[in-house]
Design an enzyme around this catalytic site. Sequence first.
Site, PDB file in Angstrom:
ATOM      1  N   CYS A  66      33.792   9.394  57.558  1.00 28.39           N
ATOM      2  CA  CYS A  66      34.695   9.599  56.422  1.00 28.39           C
ATOM      3  C   CYS A  66      34.256   8.893  55.144  1.00 28.39           C
ATOM      4  O   CYS A  66      34.735   9.232  54.061  1.00 28.39           O
ATOM      5  CB  CYS A  66      36.103   9.147  56.797  1.00 28.39           C
ATOM      6  SG  CYS A  66      36.855  10.125  58.127  1.00 28.39           S
TER       7      CYS A  66
ATOM      8  N   HIS B  98      49.679  14.037  52.901  1.00 29.00           N
ATOM      9  CA  HIS B  98      50.744  15.005  53.137  1.00 29.00           C
ATOM     10  C   HIS B  98      50.328  16.408  52.736  1.00 29.00           C
ATOM     11  O   HIS B  98      50.571  17.376  53.470  1.00 29.00           O
ATOM     12  CB  HIS B  98      51.991  14.588  52.349  1.00 29.00           C
ATOM     13  CG  HIS B  98      53.166  15.493  52.548  1.00 29.00           C
ATOM     14  ND1 HIS B  98      53.430  16.565  51.710  1.00 29.00           N
ATOM     15  CD2 HIS B  98      54.147  15.505  53.491  1.00 29.00           C
ATOM     16  CE1 HIS B  98      54.528  17.178  52.116  1.00 29.00           C
ATOM     17  NE2 HIS B  98      54.977  16.560  53.190  1.00 29.00           N
TER      18      HIS B  98
ATOM     19  N   HIS C 275      28.310  -2.799  57.162  1.00 29.78           N
ATOM     20  CA  HIS C 275      28.071  -2.029  58.387  1.00 29.78           C
ATOM     21  C   HIS C 275      28.148  -2.952  59.606  1.00 29.78           C
ATOM     22  O   HIS C 275      27.451  -3.969  59.674  1.00 29.78           O
ATOM     23  CB  HIS C 275      26.690  -1.384  58.316  1.00 29.78           C
ATOM     24  CG  HIS C 275      26.545  -0.154  59.164  1.00 29.78           C
ATOM     25  ND1 HIS C 275      26.712  -0.161  60.513  1.00 29.78           N
ATOM     26  CD2 HIS C 275      26.264   1.132  58.822  1.00 29.78           C
ATOM     27  CE1 HIS C 275      26.529   1.062  60.991  1.00 29.78           C
ATOM     28  NE2 HIS C 275      26.263   1.860  59.985  1.00 29.78           N
TER      29      HIS C 275
ATOM     30  N   HIS D 285      41.261   5.913  51.223  1.00 29.57           N
ATOM     31  CA  HIS D 285      40.963   7.090  52.039  1.00 29.57           C
ATOM     32  C   HIS D 285      42.200   7.503  52.843  1.00 29.57           C
ATOM     33  O   HIS D 285      42.754   6.695  53.595  1.00 29.57           O
ATOM     34  CB  HIS D 285      39.805   6.785  52.990  1.00 29.57           C
ATOM     35  CG  HIS D 285      39.605   7.834  54.036  1.00 29.57           C
ATOM     36  ND1 HIS D 285      39.321   9.148  53.729  1.00 29.57           N
ATOM     37  CD2 HIS D 285      39.656   7.771  55.386  1.00 29.57           C
ATOM     38  CE1 HIS D 285      39.206   9.846  54.843  1.00 29.57           C
ATOM     39  NE2 HIS D 285      39.412   9.031  55.867  1.00 29.57           N
TER      40      HIS D 285
ATOM     41  N   HIS E 133      44.144   0.616  39.834  1.00 28.61           N
ATOM     42  CA  HIS E 133      44.476   1.705  40.757  1.00 28.61           C
ATOM     43  C   HIS E 133      43.712   1.543  42.067  1.00 28.61           C
ATOM     44  O   HIS E 133      42.569   1.070  42.080  1.00 28.61           O
ATOM     45  CB  HIS E 133      44.144   3.056  40.130  1.00 28.61           C
ATOM     46  CG  HIS E 133      44.735   3.250  38.772  1.00 28.61           C
ATOM     47  ND1 HIS E 133      46.069   3.550  38.553  1.00 28.61           N
ATOM     48  CD2 HIS E 133      44.174   3.178  37.530  1.00 28.61           C
ATOM     49  CE1 HIS E 133      46.297   3.655  37.260  1.00 28.61           C
ATOM     50  NE2 HIS E 133      45.166   3.431  36.615  1.00 28.61           N
TER      51      HIS E 133
ATOM     52  N   ASN F 236      43.686  14.689  56.374  1.00 27.75           N
ATOM     53  CA  ASN F 236      42.455  13.895  56.332  1.00 27.75           C
ATOM     54  C   ASN F 236      41.280  14.861  56.224  1.00 27.75           C
ATOM     55  O   ASN F 236      40.909  15.512  57.199  1.00 27.75           O
ATOM     56  CB  ASN F 236      42.337  13.048  57.602  1.00 27.75           C
ATOM     57  CG  ASN F 236      41.084  12.180  57.620  1.00 27.75           C
ATOM     58  OD1 ASN F 236      40.204  12.313  56.762  1.00 27.75           O
ATOM     59  ND2 ASN F 236      40.987  11.293  58.593  1.00 27.75           N
TER      60      ASN F 236
END
Length: 462
Positions: free
Chosen positions: A168, A370, A247, A341, A337, A374
């Site tokens: 993602c 919503h 990572h 994700h 802001h 995803n």
Amino acid sequence: MEFFKAIYLLPLTYIIFQLCKMVLQWRDQCCYMIDYQCYKATEDRKLNTELCANIILRNKNLGLEEYKFLLQTIVSSGIGEETYAPRNVVSGGEQCPTLPDALSEMDDTIYNTLDELFARTEISPSSIDILVVNVSLLAVVPSLTARIVNRYKMKENVKAFNLSGMGCSASLVAIDLVKNLFKCHDNAFAVVVSTESMGPNWYCGRERSMMLSNCLFRSGGCSMLLTNNRSLTYRAILKMNCMVRTHLGADNEAYECCIQMEDDLGYLGFRLSKGLTKAAAKVFTMNLRVLLPKVLPLWELLRYTINKLSNRCDGQNKVRGAGAAGLGLNLKTGVEHFCIHPGGKAVIDGVGKSLGLSEDDLEPARMALHRFGNTSAGGLWYVLGYMEAKKRLKKGDRVLMISFGAGFKCNNCVWEVMRDLDEKGVWKDCIESYPPKPQLVNPFMEKYGWINDESLSFIRLD
């Protein structure tokens, strides 16, 4: 005395550090975003309440408990009725996907967004110097980048990269690759395409840890145009200020918490283990420890240092005050802001709690989840699009993008808004109805909320 020396030396050290950083940044190539375009599928691919339930119920490998688990997950997922699924899933072909189905899904997303991007920016495909495509779950020959080069007849020396398996957060990985390539390519244009192949990867087995992906992931994607040409600053909407990639692949538990595999029956799927929460918290904290000194103002760092030294002097181990991931820092002093994700309700809630964010800060991520679900690597840009459609992004504002991905990794970056943004994009037809009042409506709860009632557990699903 050591305490007071530290107070005096800290500002001087910080000033020297900032001056060195400014010199290095000036020598380094800039990375500007000219525009981006998110994908919006056709109406016949919408997953309403009834269709979602039908897709679940037609999986003959599931028993009563599995049906109940999936319905409970959908009810509490935070996903609405207007997300999109691949055509082969909507039409009932998820158990026997074909290569043409997969390529059709990719072509639809990629070409739709690129056509719009080139039209909006009036930049010719032949002017593109760097092309990066990230699709984690589909590798074809010729590559997806080759399909794009062929479709748009790009020049023969275009630098093309095809990324897979990055999860993602692949979108920020791709942008970081572009940013580094800009160092040796002057006045270049780069295109990044971020999407995911959902059709061939719909899980048809019965393992609960692998069924979660069907409940959360939806069709979507985004194409972006970037440049390092300083003369085009007036056209840019965003400027990359900094990026930090962390990572945890060396840790076995973190490595295995998000992994593609076959279940005991031979069905291929994507397993999300219970170790995901622990891995996400650990990698997120590690990332913020590097990122925050780059974005927070001197006075906030000074306040944190004084509090920390004072607590040590008092013999206290706990850092007072709300802050980022337990670090005792207030991110809102350096960022306006937060583009989180939209990986799921738990992801948004967890990040919000760890950073001490308000519901107003979390609203863009919740609404993107919503409305679009995803969408994997493309999800960040639906969140940013919501901020833009709501006219939240003003010149000079800073946006922190937060993403997690298989591996396990956390990639975060800060963008600076170059001018007031108000394009509605894919939110054009629904932005006025968001956020729903008085609260977020959950159509799945209205129809299947009874599934959570233990007193009704004797009910059988036909």
